[in-house]
Motif scaffolding. Structure first.
Motif, short mmCIF file in Angstrom:
data_model
loop_
_atom_site.label_atom_id
_atom_site.label_comp_id
_atom_site.label_asym_id
_atom_site.label_seq_id
_atom_site.Cartn_x
_atom_site.Cartn_y
_atom_site.Cartn_z
N UNK A 219 5.09 -4.04 -16.03
CA UNK A 219 4.45 -4.56 -14.72
C UNK A 219 4.89 -3.45 -13.79
N UNK A 220 3.97 -2.45 -13.64
CA UNK A 220 4.43 -1.36 -12.82
C UNK A 220 4.14 -1.61 -11.48
N UNK A 221 5.08 -1.00 -10.56
CA UNK A 221 5.14 -1.02 -9.04
C UNK A 221 5.16 0.34 -8.51
N UNK A 222 4.33 0.44 -7.43
CA UNK A 222 4.20 1.61 -6.64
C UNK A 222 3.89 1.47 -5.26
N UNK A 223 4.42 2.55 -4.40
CA UNK A 223 4.29 2.54 -2.95
C UNK A 223 2.84 3.01 -2.82
N UNK A 224 1.94 2.18 -2.05
CA UNK A 224 0.61 2.68 -1.44
C UNK A 224 0.55 3.53 -0.36
N UNK A 225 1.57 3.07 0.70
CA UNK A 225 1.67 3.86 1.96
C UNK A 225 2.79 3.48 2.52
N UNK A 226 3.53 4.52 3.40
CA UNK A 226 4.79 4.26 4.10
C UNK A 226 4.27 4.40 5.66
N UNK A 227 4.78 3.15 6.53
CA UNK A 227 4.45 3.38 7.84
C UNK A 227 5.43 3.56 8.88
N UNK A 228 6.88 3.36 8.34
CA UNK A 228 7.98 3.91 9.06
C UNK A 228 9.22 4.33 8.24
N UNK A 229 10.09 5.38 8.58
CA UNK A 229 11.01 5.64 7.82
C UNK A 229 12.34 5.09 8.23
N UNK A 230 13.47 5.45 7.51
CA UNK A 230 14.89 4.88 7.87
C UNK A 230 15.14 4.75 9.29
#
Length: 229
Positions: free
Chosen positions: A136-147
């Motif tokens: 059951x693969x998991x992936x980031x599609x888009x990041x809107x803000x950082x740490x």
């Protein structure tokens, strides 16, 4: 723990989980030792950093048995909040397991296609491992803000090639998208994880045929899964 092993368990070549090489000898692993990872991820973008952080957390949640052995969360502050429900502590999340924590529902019983309260950590993993044998693969599609407050869109997907709760597999891809907000400390340890998604996206694929695999004359009309918070 080094590269030596007792039960054919060793650390693979994943450099972004390299901290596994330095794990203490007294860590309790659910399956006798750390998991094997053969592939290496590229490094550089914020998306890759976030993906590494979440995958490392999921690895610990699936393979470690004591919350004090986790390196990816702050155990004193950690909360997992799914679709606005009451937050789960690190200990509660570890006891339930990732599937049960994500799929808990306040729907009436007749609308629950998966009853997290009736599943253990082990049985929940068995259910989805059987239904999605390739993983059951998991992936980031888009990041809107950082740490320190990371917000991102993610995708979970796999191929429905085994039975799910008596429902015959279709061989098709099942997937769902979601949004997460991850609050981290100065060491990038998670303190709050908020996840928002529609479980109906997942169950629509798993219940597409909607019949018992042991019965050949069942109604072939697909069952519809309502959105549940």
């Amino acid at each position: 723990m080094g590269t030596e092993k007792s039960d054919a368990i060793k650390i693979g070549g994943d450099k972004y989980r390299s901290f596994l090489h330095d794990e203490a000898h007294n860590i309790e692993w659910r399956h006798g030792g750390p998991p094997i990872y053969d592939s290496e991820w590229p490094k550089g973008s914020l998306e890759e950093v976030v993906q590494n952080a979440i995958k490392s957390w999921e690895m610990e949640l699936s393979h470690k048995t004591r919350i004090q052995d986790f390196k990816t969360i702050n155990p004193d502050k950690f909360k997992l909040i799914v679709n606005g429900r009451e937050g789960l502590s690190g200990e509660e999340t570890l006891k339930l397991g990732s599937y049960n924590a994500l799929l808990k529902s306040s729907l009436p019983e007749e609308f629950k296609y998966y009853k997290a309260e009736e599943e253990s950590f082990e049985s929940s993993h068995d259910v989805f491992r059987a239904a999605l044998p390739r993983g059951f693969a998991w992936e980031v599609v888009a990041v809107y803000s950082g740490p320190p407050v990371i917000s991102f869109k993610f995708r979970h997907w796999g191929y429905f090639e085994g039975p799910f709760k008596g429902n015959a597999p279709t061989g098709e891809m099942v997937q769902f998208y979601g949004i997460a907000i991850l609050k981290v400390d100065e060491s990038l340890r998670a303190e709050d994880v908020e996840i928002y998604y529609d479980p109906g996206e997942l169950f629509a694929g798993l219940l597409k045929r909607g019949h018992d695999v042991s019965t050949s004359n069942q109604d072939e009309t697909p069952q519809k899964c309502p959105f549940h918070p």
